[in-house]
Design an enzyme around this catalytic site. Structure first.
Site, PDB file in Angstrom:
ATOM      1  N   ASN A 192      -5.444   0.168  -3.459  1.00  0.00           N
ATOM      2  CA  ASN A 192      -5.115   0.409  -4.858  1.00  0.00           C
ATOM      3  C   ASN A 192      -4.816  -0.864  -5.635  1.00  0.00           C
ATOM      4  O   ASN A 192      -4.972  -0.896  -6.857  1.00  0.00           O
ATOM      5  CB  ASN A 192      -3.947   1.392  -4.968  1.00  0.00           C
ATOM      6  CG  ASN A 192      -4.404   2.810  -4.742  1.00  0.00           C
ATOM      7  OD1 ASN A 192      -5.570   3.138  -4.918  1.00  0.00           O
ATOM      8  ND2 ASN A 192      -3.499   3.678  -4.327  1.00  0.00           N
TER       9      ASN A 192
ATOM     10  N   SER B  11       0.874   5.541  -2.451  1.00  0.00           N
ATOM     11  CA  SER B  11      -0.250   4.647  -2.693  1.00  0.00           C
ATOM     12  C   SER B  11       0.173   3.374  -3.400  1.00  0.00           C
ATOM     13  O   SER B  11      -0.645   2.474  -3.601  1.00  0.00           O
ATOM     14  CB  SER B  11      -1.312   5.362  -3.533  1.00  0.00           C
ATOM     15  OG  SER B  11      -0.757   5.799  -4.761  1.00  0.00           O
TER      16      SER B  11
ATOM     17  N   HIS C  92      -0.549   6.081   4.274  1.00  0.00           N
ATOM     18  CA  HIS C  92      -1.326   6.427   3.079  1.00  0.00           C
ATOM     19  C   HIS C  92      -2.704   6.931   3.485  1.00  0.00           C
ATOM     20  O   HIS C  92      -3.585   6.155   3.839  1.00  0.00           O
ATOM     21  CB  HIS C  92      -1.451   5.191   2.172  1.00  0.00           C
ATOM     22  CG  HIS C  92      -2.237   5.446   0.924  1.00  0.00           C
ATOM     23  ND1 HIS C  92      -2.929   4.463   0.272  1.00  0.00           N
ATOM     24  CD2 HIS C  92      -2.446   6.591   0.203  1.00  0.00           C
ATOM     25  CE1 HIS C  92      -3.526   4.974  -0.794  1.00  0.00           C
ATOM     26  NE2 HIS C  92      -3.247   6.263  -0.849  1.00  0.00           N
TER      27      HIS C  92
ATOM     28  N   GLU D 270      -3.870   3.621   5.517  1.00  0.00           N
ATOM     29  CA  GLU D 270      -3.033   2.421   5.428  1.00  0.00           C
ATOM     30  C   GLU D 270      -1.672   2.736   6.052  1.00  0.00           C
ATOM     31  O   GLU D 270      -1.009   3.694   5.645  1.00  0.00           O
ATOM     32  CB  GLU D 270      -2.856   1.991   3.973  1.00  0.00           C
ATOM     33  CG  GLU D 270      -4.114   1.436   3.337  1.00  0.00           C
ATOM     34  CD  GLU D 270      -3.935   1.056   1.878  1.00  0.00           C
ATOM     35  OE1 GLU D 270      -4.517   0.044   1.455  1.00  0.00           O
ATOM     36  OE2 GLU D 270      -3.213   1.779   1.147  1.00  0.00           O
TER      37      GLU D 270
END
Length: 280
Positions: free
Chosen positions: A188, A117, A138, A150
């Protein structure tokens, strides 16, 4: 697409992803560290598969899906895999070591995907025997219901591997976005600093945890307040991501909150320890 998948890591993410692979008909081997983990993982997989079959309204039986998942403590000497999905904790040195430890179970065509992440995919790819086949994928928790994935190519990843992983995620009924290898990627890089700022507001006694979360739910239409979300993600995970962002950029806006550090030191990690910003 893939005939033999290896999942390394049997935590929440590893189990969630493995169950989704099996639901789509792929044969999956999950590598665990102990017999105790084998015992506790089986009922967790049963729950995940049962829920997904109901939610997705699939006709497969639970037993047929579970039969596609093999849980092992050691890999057979002759085993090889065409897709490896690594989902261990967010520690780049441990991830690099895993790559080295299991080089003997890959071929020149094996795609190795790391579920990270925040860490540098290019840094990890450089240590893989076939760096053009290394990629970041991800998934988000809970895997079954979160649509986003992702996809993060390294500077060395081939276009064909990116395309194949995109098609694979689409087959899993996920909605992938392609992201350049950069600190925190998209979600994130936006989300964790917001959580960190919420912790700072709490630390400054501007408002209580309940008030902060209510303000974001009612004022920004967030389904979950930032502090409750931190407890769900894990305060240790939030801290590690903030530290990764700060280390990679040296930007003071990514400096972790002192209160967040104290929460982690006190093992107030959130739901997984029963106490965080809230009690569970």
């Amino acid at each position: 697409m893939f005939s033999n998948i290896l999942v390394i890591g049997a935590g929440t993410m590893g189990a969630g992803v493995a169950s989704q692979f099996a639901l789509k008909g792929f044969n999956v081997t999950i590598l665990v560290r102990s017999e105790e983990k084998v015992i506790c993982l089986k009922p967790e997989l049963e729950k995940l598969v049962k829920r997904s079959l109901k939610r997705m309204q699939l006709k497969e039986s639970q037993s047929d899906v579970l039969d596609k998942i093999d849980i092992v403590k050691e890999l057979a000497n002759e085993a090889s895999y065409d897709f490896v999905f690594e989902a261990i904790s967010e520690n780049i040195n441990q991830k690099k070591q895993i790559i080295q430890d299991y080089t003997g179970f890959i071929t020149e065509n094996t795609i190795w995907a790391t579920n990270t992440s925040s860490l540098s995919v290019t840094d990890m790819a450089a240590g893989y025997k076939y760096p053009e086949n290394f990629i970041g994928i991800h998934f988000f928790n809970p895997v079954a219901s979160m649509e986003l994935v992702e996809i993060i190519p390294s500077m060395l990843t081939s276009t064909s591997v990116v395309d194949k992983c995109w098609d694979f995620c689409t087959l899993l009924q996920k909605k992938p976005v392609r992201v350049k290898d950069s600190p925190g990627f998209i979600v994130n890089r936006l989300l964790i600093p917001m959580i960190n700022e919420a912790v700072e507001i709490l630390s400054s006694q501007v408002a209580s945890a309940e008030e902060i979360d209510s303000a974001m739910k009612l004022g920004a239409h967030h389904p979950l307040g930032p502090l409750a979300l931190a407890d769900l993600i894990g305060n240790d995970v939030c801290l590690s991501i903030m530290e990764a962002l700060y280390t990679a950029t040296s930007d003071s806006k990514y400096r972790p909150s002192y209160l967040l550090r104290k929460m982690v030191s006190a093992k107030k990690l959130g739901r997984k320890t029963g106490i965080g910003f809230y009690s569970y």
